[in-house]
Design an enzyme around this catalytic site. Structure first.
Site, PDB file in Angstrom:
ATOM      1  N   ILE A   1       0.810  -1.136  -0.037  1.00  0.00           N
ATOM      2  CA  ILE A   1       0.156   0.146  -0.092  1.00  0.00           C
ATOM      3  C   ILE A   1       1.030   1.025   0.033  1.00  0.00           C
ATOM      4  O   ILE A   1       1.663   1.606   1.042  1.00  0.00           O
ATOM      5  CB  ILE A   1      -0.899   0.042   1.362  1.00  0.00           C
ATOM      6  CG1 ILE A   1      -1.867  -1.139   1.112  1.00  0.00           C
ATOM      7  CG2 ILE A   1      -1.636   1.357   1.281  1.00  0.00           C
ATOM      8  CD1 ILE A   1      -2.870  -1.155   2.195  1.00  0.00           C
ATOM      9  N   HIS A   2       1.031   1.773  -1.095  1.00  0.00           N
ATOM     10  CA  HIS A   2       1.590   3.132  -1.327  1.00  0.00           C
ATOM     11  C   HIS A   2       0.907   4.288  -1.550  1.00  0.00           C
ATOM     12  O   HIS A   2      -0.559   4.198  -1.365  1.00  0.00           O
ATOM     13  CB  HIS A   2       2.591   3.096  -2.298  1.00  0.00           C
ATOM     14  CG  HIS A   2       2.034   2.548  -3.491  1.00  0.00           C
ATOM     15  ND1 HIS A   2       1.708   3.124  -4.565  1.00  0.00           N
ATOM     16  CD2 HIS A   2       2.038   1.055  -3.997  1.00  0.00           C
ATOM     17  CE1 HIS A   2       1.191   2.401  -5.867  1.00  0.00           C
ATOM     18  NE2 HIS A   2       1.526   1.055  -5.446  1.00  0.00           N
ATOM     19  N   ALA A   3       1.192   5.340  -1.985  1.00  0.00           N
ATOM     20  CA  ALA A   3       0.355   6.690  -2.176  1.00  0.00           C
ATOM     21  C   ALA A   3      -0.894   6.241  -3.020  1.00  0.00           C
ATOM     22  O   ALA A   3      -2.138   6.755  -2.513  1.00  0.00           O
ATOM     23  CB  ALA A   3       1.284   7.595  -2.834  1.00  0.00           C
TER      24      ALA A   3
END
Length: 88
Positions: free
Chosen positions: A14-16
């Site tokens: 889970i990134h930006a």
């Protein structure tokens, strides 16, 4: 209160971008929505909170929702995570 565990399947975790999708999925709900990973819990309506968890591929996260629209919110959030290829 409803709880559900998800396994993160996105190779990047889970990134930006996926954090933004999660926040948008719960931004306008009445319920309180939290995500827990490695014994740390954050408000799922906060991009910075989600990013601070450092969730990686294969991680197991727990989502907890409580409020008047908790069941509908969990259903919508689950669908958003699956549609984005983020979790199962």
């Amino acid at each position: 209160m409803v709880e559900k565990e998800f396994t993160i399947i996105d190779k990047a975790g889970i990134h930006a971008r996926p954090a933004t999708v999660l926040v948008q999925a719960v931004a306008n709900v009445a319920s309180e929505v939290y995500m827990t990973y490695n014994e740390k819990t954050v408000n799922l309506k906060s991009i910075m909170g989600i990013m601070s968890l450092g969730i990686t591929h294969g991680a197991k996260v727990k989502v907890t929702i409580s409020g008047s629209d908790e069941n509908e919110t969990m259903e919508n959030l689950s669908q958003a995570m699956k549609n984005q290829g983020l979790a199962e």
